[in-house]
Design an enzyme around this catalytic site. Sequence first.
Site, PDB file in Angstrom:
ATOM      1  N   ARG A 122      57.056 -34.862   0.754  1.00  0.00           N
ATOM      2  CA  ARG A 122      56.057 -35.367  -0.187  1.00  0.00           C
ATOM      3  C   ARG A 122      56.689 -36.235  -1.257  1.00  0.00           C
ATOM      4  O   ARG A 122      56.144 -37.223  -1.699  1.00  0.00           O
ATOM      5  CB  ARG A 122      55.337 -34.181  -0.844  1.00  0.00           C
ATOM      6  CG  ARG A 122      54.457 -34.596  -2.005  1.00  0.00           C
ATOM      7  CD  ARG A 122      53.517 -33.480  -2.393  1.00  0.00           C
ATOM      8  NE  ARG A 122      52.853 -32.960  -1.232  1.00  0.00           N
ATOM      9  CZ  ARG A 122      52.573 -31.661  -1.039  1.00  0.00           C
ATOM     10  NH1 ARG A 122      52.921 -30.776  -1.945  1.00  0.00           N
ATOM     11  NH2 ARG A 122      51.966 -31.261   0.047  1.00  0.00           N
ATOM     12  N   TYR A 123      57.839 -35.814  -1.748  1.00  0.00           N
ATOM     13  CA  TYR A 123      58.517 -36.544  -2.820  1.00  0.00           C
ATOM     14  C   TYR A 123      59.563 -37.465  -2.209  1.00  0.00           C
ATOM     15  O   TYR A 123      60.070 -37.181  -1.130  1.00  0.00           O
ATOM     16  CB  TYR A 123      59.176 -35.546  -3.774  1.00  0.00           C
ATOM     17  CG  TYR A 123      58.178 -34.596  -4.392  1.00  0.00           C
ATOM     18  CD1 TYR A 123      57.340 -35.019  -5.418  1.00  0.00           C
ATOM     19  CD2 TYR A 123      58.050 -33.290  -3.924  1.00  0.00           C
ATOM     20  CE1 TYR A 123      56.416 -34.158  -5.969  1.00  0.00           C
ATOM     21  CE2 TYR A 123      57.131 -32.422  -4.476  1.00  0.00           C
ATOM     22  CZ  TYR A 123      56.312 -32.854  -5.502  1.00  0.00           C
ATOM     23  OH  TYR A 123      55.399 -32.009  -6.051  1.00  0.00           O
ATOM     24  N   ARG A 126      63.369 -35.638  -1.532  1.00  0.00           N
ATOM     25  CA  ARG A 126      63.630 -34.264  -1.141  1.00  0.00           C
ATOM     26  C   ARG A 126      62.541 -33.729  -0.214  1.00  0.00           C
ATOM     27  O   ARG A 126      61.401 -34.179  -0.267  1.00  0.00           O
ATOM     28  CB  ARG A 126      63.766 -33.355  -2.364  1.00  0.00           C
ATOM     29  CG  ARG A 126      62.591 -33.426  -3.323  1.00  0.00           C
ATOM     30  CD  ARG A 126      63.078 -33.168  -4.743  1.00  0.00           C
ATOM     31  NE  ARG A 126      61.986 -33.030  -5.706  1.00  0.00           N
ATOM     32  CZ  ARG A 126      61.345 -34.077  -6.232  1.00  0.00           C
ATOM     33  NH1 ARG A 126      61.624 -35.310  -5.851  1.00  0.00           N
ATOM     34  NH2 ARG A 126      60.386 -33.885  -7.117  1.00  0.00           N
ATOM     35  N   CYS A 135      59.002 -12.262   6.011  1.00  0.00           N
ATOM     36  CA  CYS A 135      59.309 -11.906   4.631  1.00  0.00           C
ATOM     37  C   CYS A 135      59.584 -10.415   4.556  1.00  0.00           C
ATOM     38  O   CYS A 135      59.157  -9.663   5.426  1.00  0.00           O
ATOM     39  CB  CYS A 135      58.130 -12.230   3.717  1.00  0.00           C
ATOM     40  SG  CYS A 135      57.826 -13.974   3.621  1.00  0.00           S
ATOM     41  N   CYS A 139      53.606 -10.700  -0.220  1.00  0.00           N
ATOM     42  CA  CYS A 139      53.075 -10.787  -1.573  1.00  0.00           C
ATOM     43  C   CYS A 139      51.599 -11.127  -1.456  1.00  0.00           C
ATOM     44  O   CYS A 139      51.232 -12.040  -0.726  1.00  0.00           O
ATOM     45  CB  CYS A 139      53.808 -11.880  -2.337  1.00  0.00           C
ATOM     46  SG  CYS A 139      55.590 -11.698  -2.188  1.00  0.00           S
ATOM     47  N   CYS A 142      50.659 -14.798  -2.144  1.00  0.00           N
ATOM     48  CA  CYS A 142      51.444 -15.830  -1.459  1.00  0.00           C
ATOM     49  C   CYS A 142      50.614 -17.069  -1.169  1.00  0.00           C
ATOM     50  O   CYS A 142      49.534 -17.000  -0.612  1.00  0.00           O
ATOM     51  CB  CYS A 142      52.005 -15.291  -0.155  1.00  0.00           C
ATOM     52  SG  CYS A 142      52.952 -16.531   0.743  1.00  0.00           S
ATOM     53  N   ARG A 144      51.472 -19.295   0.923  1.00  0.00           N
ATOM     54  CA  ARG A 144      51.577 -19.625   2.352  1.00  0.00           C
ATOM     55  C   ARG A 144      51.109 -18.466   3.219  1.00  0.00           C
ATOM     56  O   ARG A 144      51.647 -18.202   4.285  1.00  0.00           O
ATOM     57  CB  ARG A 144      53.020 -19.957   2.707  1.00  0.00           C
ATOM     58  CG  ARG A 144      53.455 -21.203   2.040  1.00  0.00           C
ATOM     59  CD  ARG A 144      54.587 -21.917   2.738  1.00  0.00           C
ATOM     60  NE  ARG A 144      55.109 -22.887   1.796  1.00  0.00           N
ATOM     61  CZ  ARG A 144      56.233 -22.705   1.112  1.00  0.00           C
ATOM     62  NH1 ARG A 144      56.984 -21.647   1.324  1.00  0.00           N
ATOM     63  NH2 ARG A 144      56.613 -23.603   0.248  1.00  0.00           N
ATOM     64  N   ASP A 303      47.954 -20.996  -6.917  1.00  0.00           N
ATOM     65  CA  ASP A 303      47.355 -22.032  -6.056  1.00  0.00           C
ATOM     66  C   ASP A 303      45.931 -21.740  -5.601  1.00  0.00           C
ATOM     67  O   ASP A 303      45.431 -20.642  -5.777  1.00  0.00           O
ATOM     68  CB  ASP A 303      48.216 -22.198  -4.797  1.00  0.00           C
ATOM     69  CG  ASP A 303      49.457 -22.997  -5.088  1.00  0.00           C
ATOM     70  OD1 ASP A 303      49.397 -23.860  -5.961  1.00  0.00           O
ATOM     71  OD2 ASP A 303      50.482 -22.729  -4.430  1.00  0.00           O
ATOM     72  N   ASP A 340      50.350 -27.069  -8.922  1.00  0.00           N
ATOM     73  CA  ASP A 340      50.502 -27.820  -7.679  1.00  0.00           C
ATOM     74  C   ASP A 340      49.083 -28.167  -7.261  1.00  0.00           C
ATOM     75  O   ASP A 340      48.333 -27.304  -6.799  1.00  0.00           O
ATOM     76  CB  ASP A 340      51.195 -26.939  -6.628  1.00  0.00           C
ATOM     77  CG  ASP A 340      52.087 -27.761  -5.705  1.00  0.00           C
ATOM     78  OD1 ASP A 340      51.775 -28.944  -5.498  1.00  0.00           O
ATOM     79  OD2 ASP A 340      53.071 -27.201  -5.186  1.00  0.00           O
ATOM     80  N   LYS A 347      53.285 -31.228  -7.639  1.00  0.00           N
ATOM     81  CA  LYS A 347      53.400 -30.448  -8.874  1.00  0.00           C
ATOM     82  C   LYS A 347      53.185 -31.325 -10.094  1.00  0.00           C
ATOM     83  O   LYS A 347      53.806 -32.367 -10.235  1.00  0.00           O
ATOM     84  CB  LYS A 347      54.796 -29.848  -8.957  1.00  0.00           C
ATOM     85  CG  LYS A 347      55.083 -28.844  -7.873  1.00  0.00           C
ATOM     86  CD  LYS A 347      56.499 -28.322  -8.024  1.00  0.00           C
ATOM     87  CE  LYS A 347      56.881 -27.440  -6.870  1.00  0.00           C
ATOM     88  NZ  LYS A 347      57.074 -28.200  -5.618  1.00  0.00           N
TER      89      LYS A 347
END
Length: 444
Positions: A122-123, A126, A135, A139, A142, A144, A303, A340, A347
């Site tokens: 996206r950037y 990076r 995981c 969480c 989360c 994702r 998010d 984000d 972000k």
Amino acid sequence: MFLFNERQEQIAHVVDPKASYSHWSEWKWQLDHSVKDIETFEKLTGISFEKQEKLEIEKTINKFPLLITPYYLSLIDTVNYKNDPIFKQAFPSPSELIIDAFDMEDPLHEDQDSPVPGITHRYPDRVLFLVSNACAIYCRHCTRKRKVRDINFIPSKSMIIKGIEYIEKTPRVRDVLVSGGDPFLLSDDYLDWILTRLRKIPHLEIIRIGTRIPVALPFRVTDSLVNMLKKHHPIWINTHFNHPREITPSAVESLKKLADGGFPLGNQSVLLAGINDCPHIIRKLCHMLVQHRVRPYYLYHCDFSEGLSHFRTPLGKGIEILENLIGHTSGFTVPTFVVDVPGGGGKIPLIPNYIVSWSPGRVILRNYKGTFTCYKEPENYQPIHCDSDCQKCGISSIHNNPGKYPDEGIAQLLSESNNAFAITPGEILSMDHSEQKEKRKGKQ
Ligand SMILES: *Cc1c(COP(=O)(O)O)cnc(C)c1O
Ligand code: SF4
């Protein structure tokens, strides 16, 4: 040595009557004895749910599974569990089934901005590289959720190779953020192989790893993991602590090993309603982090992923927290508050307003105490002329790759070498990689 307290000893024995400290502190033992159902959870915590409650939790688990390591479970306050930040982060709530009007499956367009599976580019310089979908705990907040534990998304070796190849042939990428899932749930050898391949890429300057291991399974930070990672320096590691209660002696031990291994440590917290949406909690968390050589990096606004609406705070909560930190405590203790934004906008940092007013020559600023100051702009400032051609620049030659960083976004509007006086939203939001490449080519 990691800590093994009485409570943990009790839990270990219920899980496995033969268990001793050596089992508890063995990361594979923790994973093998992870809690995945309500009955085991009840047995280990002494908490019991009503029949109706159980049915609803069951329904939630069917959509978003339950997974807690015995270690993370041992941190739950079983008496006051309904308000407990550990319980709320790890135990399913029927509120997760509420899909808010603005919720999305992939709010950050991580899939749409993906040139090859597993990579989000996206950037400009990076990429995000998902190498694992496992995981240590799931969480509840989360972002994702759809990826973690998705059997359709198990990053295979061939997929990872394609990701590495994408970075190899994209010279603009100087930073890769290795994430998941949790990269530290891969074996040492496999991660070593990935990092070795990445390190061979000449234009890749740094590798970052995002992990929740120090929070959920600190025992995974073994000497052999640290020694393997050290071979691939410079590696930066970002953890994900959300509450001071997660900074336990065992977590501290794992952070010490990582810091001693020479990895700069950062922390990315998520601002969560009812868990850490309080300036005092975040201040304490940040103070404890820096004491253990972890720099608070980001405080994320929660998010717009499906089923997270009960965790979301107004944006103003993040600003209020920053207002309580900036100026009041060490500068490096203050994280950047970011939202984000949905739709792949990326972000966006938000901070309190410090510029109060402006005239030709004068800027009125306020500080954290509420004092107003006039900053008088210099009268004799000579702007340097910059056409972004560093090779020709008389002031300094910083690199010999002109055009490596073409002006983009708002920076274009500030640039002397660019005649643009407006950018249209279409151009800003266009994340189509081929189109961006063409545009860039045209500029050089
Ligand atoms: C967060 C993120 C990054 C890294 O951003 P930094 O601000 O450099 O930490 C890179 N790619 C994607 C898609 C991200 O979401
Ligand atoms: S460890 Fe990270 S990726 Fe895994 S469930 Fe938690 S927040 Fe999601």
